[in-house]
Structure formats: C-alpha cells, structure tokens
Design an enzyme around this catalytic site. Structure first.
Site, mmCIF file in Angstrom:
data_model
loop_
_atom_site.group_PDB
_atom_site.id
_atom_site.type_symbol
_atom_site.label_atom_id
_atom_site.label_comp_id
_atom_site.label_asym_id
_atom_site.label_seq_id
_atom_site.Cartn_x
_atom_site.Cartn_y
_atom_site.Cartn_z
ATOM 1 N NE ARG A 1 -2.318 -0.694 11.955
ATOM 2 C CZ ARG A 1 -3.155 -0.311 10.990
ATOM 3 N NH1 ARG A 1 -3.866 0.777 11.107
ATOM 4 N NH2 ARG A 1 -3.275 -1.036 9.901
ATOM 5 C CD GLU B 1 0.247 -3.415 5.661
ATOM 6 O OE1 GLU B 1 0.899 -2.885 4.742
ATOM 7 O OE2 GLU B 1 -0.895 -3.046 5.980
ATOM 8 C CG ASN C 1 0.152 -0.193 7.415
ATOM 9 O OD1 ASN C 1 -0.062 -0.286 6.208
ATOM 10 N ND2 ASN C 1 -0.276 -1.102 8.276
ATOM 11 C CB SER D 1 -6.343 4.754 9.900
ATOM 12 O OG SER D 1 -6.525 3.489 9.344
ATOM 13 C CE LYS E 1 1.445 -4.458 1.501
ATOM 14 N NZ LYS E 1 0.765 -3.194 1.787
ATOM 15 C CE LYS F 1 0.731 -9.426 1.980
ATOM 16 N NZ LYS F 1 1.055 -8.771 3.258
ATOM 17 C CD GLU G 1 0.486 0.284 2.302
ATOM 18 O OE1 GLU G 1 -0.253 -0.026 3.255
ATOM 19 O OE2 GLU G 1 1.612 -0.204 2.118
ATOM 20 N N GLY G 2 -4.181 -0.054 1.760
ATOM 21 C CA GLY G 2 -5.592 0.263 1.930
ATOM 22 C C GLY G 2 -6.511 -0.940 1.903
ATOM 23 N NE ARG H 1 -6.483 -3.650 11.362
ATOM 24 C CZ ARG H 1 -5.831 -3.546 10.227
ATOM 25 N NH1 ARG H 1 -6.324 -2.886 9.204
ATOM 26 N NH2 ARG H 1 -4.645 -4.132 10.078
HETATM 27 P P1 ADP Z 1 -2.643 -3.396 2.985
HETATM 28 O O1 ADP Z 1 -1.432 -2.512 2.983
HETATM 29 O O2 ADP Z 1 -3.508 -3.212 1.800
HETATM 30 O O3 ADP Z 1 -3.374 -3.343 4.289
HETATM 31 P P2 ADP Z 1 -1.808 -6.046 3.842
HETATM 32 O O4 ADP Z 1 -0.475 -6.638 3.575
HETATM 33 O O5 ADP Z 1 -2.048 -5.615 5.237
HETATM 34 O O6 ADP Z 1 -2.036 -4.867 2.810
HETATM 35 O O7 ADP Z 1 -2.922 -7.082 3.425
HETATM 36 C C1 ADP Z 1 -4.287 -6.808 3.584
HETATM 37 C C2 ADP Z 1 -4.967 -7.908 4.368
HETATM 38 O O8 ADP Z 1 -4.743 -9.174 3.742
HETATM 39 C C3 ADP Z 1 -4.452 -8.062 5.785
HETATM 40 O O9 ADP Z 1 -5.117 -7.188 6.661
HETATM 41 C C4 ADP Z 1 -4.751 -9.530 6.068
HETATM 42 O O10 ADP Z 1 -6.119 -9.688 6.420
HETATM 43 C C5 ADP Z 1 -4.552 -10.191 4.707
HETATM 44 N N1 ADP Z 1 -3.169 -10.697 4.580
HETATM 45 C C6 ADP Z 1 -2.100 -10.017 4.136
HETATM 46 N N2 ADP Z 1 -0.998 -10.769 4.160
HETATM 47 C C7 ADP Z 1 -1.347 -11.950 4.634
HETATM 48 C C8 ADP Z 1 -0.636 -13.169 4.896
HETATM 49 N N3 ADP Z 1 0.665 -13.286 4.657
HETATM 50 N N4 ADP Z 1 -1.345 -14.206 5.393
HETATM 51 C C9 ADP Z 1 -2.673 -14.109 5.631
HETATM 52 N N5 ADP Z 1 -3.397 -12.998 5.396
HETATM 53 C C10 ADP Z 1 -2.750 -11.923 4.903
HETATM 54 MG MG MG Z 2 -0.757 -1.321 4.574
HETATM 55 MG MG MG Z 3 -2.700 -3.919 6.100
#
Ligand code: ADP
Ligand code: MG
Ligand code: MG
Length: 485
Positions: free
Chosen positions: A137, A155, A157, A162, A317, A376, A380-381, A461
C-alpha cells in the site's frame, strides 16, 4: 485559537456543505444511523478491553462523512500503482542497491540489521523460479502550496498493509449516511472499492502456482488481534475459492514448524503454500530469539512469502530516501523516462542524515527550520516520527553515526477538511481533519515472468489535524471514503 488554526480554517475545503456540518440535530441523528450502518455492513473491530474476543465488538473508527479528494489527483495515485509494484519488485532483486542503501542504517538500527542478516543468509542460497507475491500500500497526502495541489508519497508499506478488508465495506456506510442526510447526488459519487478481493486474488494465484492442493495459506498474526475482521475479509475470499487458510503466530511456527528435504514448510503438520505476514514489521513482534529463527526458517522455505525478506526491506524509510536520489529511478527503469517522471513527481524532498558533508548540511537545514520537516526512524505502525522542535532535540543528541537510524523528509501540508470522527467511547465533534490516501498494489512473479500486476483498491484515512502522526490501528485516524471533486 492560535494563528495556525485560523490559517488552516481559512484554507479548509468543504466537500460537505457548512449548513449540514453545523446542523447539530441532524448530526446527532446521522451519528446513530452511521454507527448502526457500520455495524450492519461489517466495519468492525474488537475492543481495546477484550482485543482477542469476538463476544462484544464495536465499529472500527470511521468518519461520519466522506472527504473531498480532487478527481485528477485520485486517478493519478491509482494509475501510478502498477509502476510502484514494478519498482518495488525490481529493487527487491537488486542486492547491490539494498546493500549500499542500508549499509549505514544497519550499523545503528538493530531491527533493520536483524532483518538484513536474514536477507544475507537467504541470499547465499537463491531459489530458481521462486514465486514472489507483493501486496503493498502506497500512502500519499495532497500537498497544498501556493494554491496548487500535488500528490506526494508519504511512504510505501510492503509488509502487513492493513485495512484492505474494512475499506471494502465503508462505501455503503457513507452512501447510506448521505441518503439519510438528503444528499442523494453525493451518495451516488461514493466509489466502489474492494481491495480484499484484489489482495485475495494475489494470494490465490500464489497458492495455485505453488501447486499443491493440500497446502494451505498461513496468515502469520500477532497475539493481540483487534483488527481480525480486516483479515477475515481477505481470508473469506480465499475460503470462497476453496483455499484453506490457517492463522498462526511466530510461537506456533517455532514450536511445530520444520522444513522437509525439499524445503517445504510444515506447521502443525500442514504444508504451507503461502505465508502472509500480518505481523513481523515491528521489533516487539519478535518476542523471543526463536521468533527470529522462525522468520529465517520461513524465508529459507519454498513457501511463497508475502513479503519475502528483500521486499520487506524495500519498504524501509531509508530505501525510500535512497530511491529519491538523482539517477536511481533511471537505473531501475532504463528505457522508461515517462515512468521515471511519473514516479518522481510523487516524491517529496527526502534527505540522508548519514555521516559526511551531505548529512551535515541536511542536519543544519532541519535545525534551522524544524517545522518544515519530519524525522523518521526505520519503524512501522504509526506514532514513531518526530516533528517540530523535538527534531532539534533528537538531532542534537545523536552523533553522526547514530543519525543514520533516521531519514529526514519534507513535511507535507495537506489542505484541511471538516469532519466528525466516530470512535467508540468518544463524543463526535466537528474537527479540522487531514486525509491520507492509500493505494493497494498486488503483483505476482515466477522467476523472471510477471504474472500479475494490478492496482486493487484504495483507502482513505482521516485524522484530527491536531495529531501529527498515527494511523487507524494507532488510535488516531479513522476510515473514510473519497468524495471526488
Ligand atoms: P508508518 O510506517 O509508521 O505508518 P509513516 O511514514 O506513514 O510511518 O508516518 C506516519 C504518519 O505520520 C503518516 O500517516 C502521516 O500522518 C504522518 N507523516 C509521515 N510523513 C509525513 C510527511 N512527510 N508530512 C506530513 N505528515 C507525515
Ligand atoms: Mg508504514
Ligand atoms: Mg504509514
């Protein structure tokens, strides 16, 4: 209310008109209708109090209304999905790239190092004609700068992505809510969505290619199973095709799993055709050293792994950041400049923090304007990222080697929308929200032959704009549907 909130409010788009959003009496009625509809349509989740019991269950968090998403951008995200499938698959087959991309990270991040260690061991013993199944995803936010909107990837996944199941059920909830609100026209605009069927199609194809009628698909699951219904939708699609499914944990594989002389994997006496990991993406998922041994055994087996260890690593990442370097996409698509352009258009600024001049410059840039970035780690999660002034604290506390556990990314600034979040136990209130669009991809390859490459659905979401981070499972975001505008 601070200036930031006022600025955001003035920018907010209104997919749902103001008079409806602020009609308190109607909202109360719609809240009751929506919650019952979510239950009736199977948008379900077990409760925090009894996460392993189906005796008392509730609705999964969802928004009262769908959220506006520009149609052109939505379709851009769907169209690019098969390119991302190919990119992930190609990167997973490039040991040199993975070695170089993750070299600095695995020195300081023990979780990625352990995954990489398994990768190296499996590399010693390559399997010809291996069957590869990718179910991923890709998540995006719509960046809104100077009046222009652009799709930007948050990102990718590649493991345990899920909500493909529950998001197959939410369209009917929003359709019903809009009808009750006397918005029939909008209700007709809610798109069908069925990622569960598409994910299951990939699993079924992998099972068939494995080629043993007796063998089963094993969902590798956590000990805490609040989100079980999301899995069940995918599982039931397989049962409908007369494919047997079992659910097991790392402990079960440690206890009873073995490989026969042909590397066929058996767990509790049953031959496993496909291991579908819905667990194994966080350090705490590996409770004992035996869990790591079990992962290695599964990776060494000839069962199809979804994902295999190399594809898992492609979802880090750090790999995302290395893919954004000039020339890298070109190396994976040497004859497809158009594909490169389309993928690159979705990349936000991604910056290495590795030791050296480039890393030092990027650190200085983050320290100067921390609000413009997200820091970052390789996790994950949801709930792991670092924002604002905390970025300075963390960066100042790390030496130049330790920095490699993280990457830096431009903070995406989506346009806020108004919505109500329906969450068990919380009164609904009008909130300023931010949306994140996910697109599910599925592909199957045997040896060098790609047998399936599809975009299989989407997930919207939505979270309260006050939260910087966190997904649905992390207790922050709610399931939504796009209302194309
Ligand atoms: P994870 O793998 O833990 O889901 P993400 O990279 O998706 O990690 O980051 C988690 C959340 O943080 C995302 O769902 C989003 O709400 C916020 N986020 C992540 N990266 C960004 C970004 N570059 N700009 C704004 N919000 C972000
Ligand atoms: Mg993720
Ligand atoms: Mg995410």
């Amino acid at each position: 209310m601070d200036g930031w909130m006022i600025r955001l409010m003035s920018m907010a788009t209104h997919g749902i008109p103001d008079e409806l959003l602020r009609n308190e009496e109607l909202i109360k009625e719609l809240e009751a209708v929506a919650k019952d509809s979510a239950l009736l349509h199977g948008v379900l989740m077990r409760t925090k109090e009894s996460p392993n019991s189906s005796e008392v269950v509730s609705y999964a968090p969802f928004t009262l209304f769908p959220s506006p998403v520009p149609s052109v951008i939505f379709h851009q995200a769907l169209e690019i999905s098969t390119h991302f499938n190919r990119l992930i698959d190609r990167v997973s087959q490039s040991p040199r790239f993975l070695e170089e991309a993750l070299a600095s990270t695995i020195k300081v991040d023990s979780f990625t190092a352990k995954l990489f260690n398994i990768y190296r061991q499996v590399q010693q013993d390559p399997q010809d004609m291996a069957i590869v199944l990718g179910l991923n995803r890709s998540d995006y936010m719509i960046n809104h700068v100077d009046g222009k909107e652009a799709l930007k990837q948050i990102e990718m996944n590649t493991i345990a992505a899920s909500f493909g199941g529950l998001s197959s059920r939410t369209p009917n909830v929003h359709r019903h809510v809009l009808k009750v609100a006397d918005r029939l026209e909008e209700s007709k605009l809610i798109l069908d969505n069925n990622p569960a069927a598409g994910l299951a199609k990939g699993l079924a194809m992998a099972w068939e290619l494995y080629g043993s009628e007796r063998a089963v698909v094993m969902f590798l699951v956590e000990d805490i199973q609040r989100n079980i219904y999301d899995h069940r939708y995918v599982e039931n699609e397989l049962w409908a095709r007369n494919i047997r499914v079992i659910r097991r944990q790392f402990e079960d594989v440690s206890r009873s799993g073995y490989l026969d002389q042909n590397k066929r994997l058996f767990v509790d006496g049953q031959e496993i055709a496909v291991v579908y990991f819905r667990n194994g993406y966080m350090p705490q998922n590996y409770k004992l050293e035996q869990s790591w041994e079990a992962r290695l055994m599964m990776e060494r087996s000839c069962a199809v792994k979804c994902p295999d260890i190399s594809t898992h690593l492609v979802g880090t990442k750090k790999v995302q950041q290395e893919l954004a370097r000039p020339g890298v996409l070109e190396s994976f698509f040497p004859d497809e400049p158009e594909t490169v352009t389309q993928i690159r258009a979705t990349f936000a600024g991604l910056y290495t923090l590795d030791m050296g001049e480039e890393g030092d410059q990027n650190v200085a840039m983050a320290l100067a304007k921390p609000d413009q970035y997200v820091l970052k780690p390789q996790r994950e999660g949801g709930g792991n990222n670092i924002y604002g002034n905390e970025i300075c604290c963390v960066l100042e506390s790390l030496n130049s080697t330790e920095r490699s556990a993280y990457i830096l990314m431009d903070k995406i600034q989506p346009r806020p929308t108004y919505n109500y979040l329906c969450r068990k136990g919380d009164p609904v209130r009008l909130k300023m929200c931010l949306c994140e669009l996910g697109v599910f991809g599925a592909y199957v390859r045997r040896g060098t032959e790609v047998l399936m490459n599809e975009c299989v659905g989407h997930l919207l979401r939505t979270k309260n704009a006050e939260h910087a981070d966190g997904g649905v499972a992390a207790g922050v975001a709610a399931l939504d549907n796009p209302l194309l505008i």
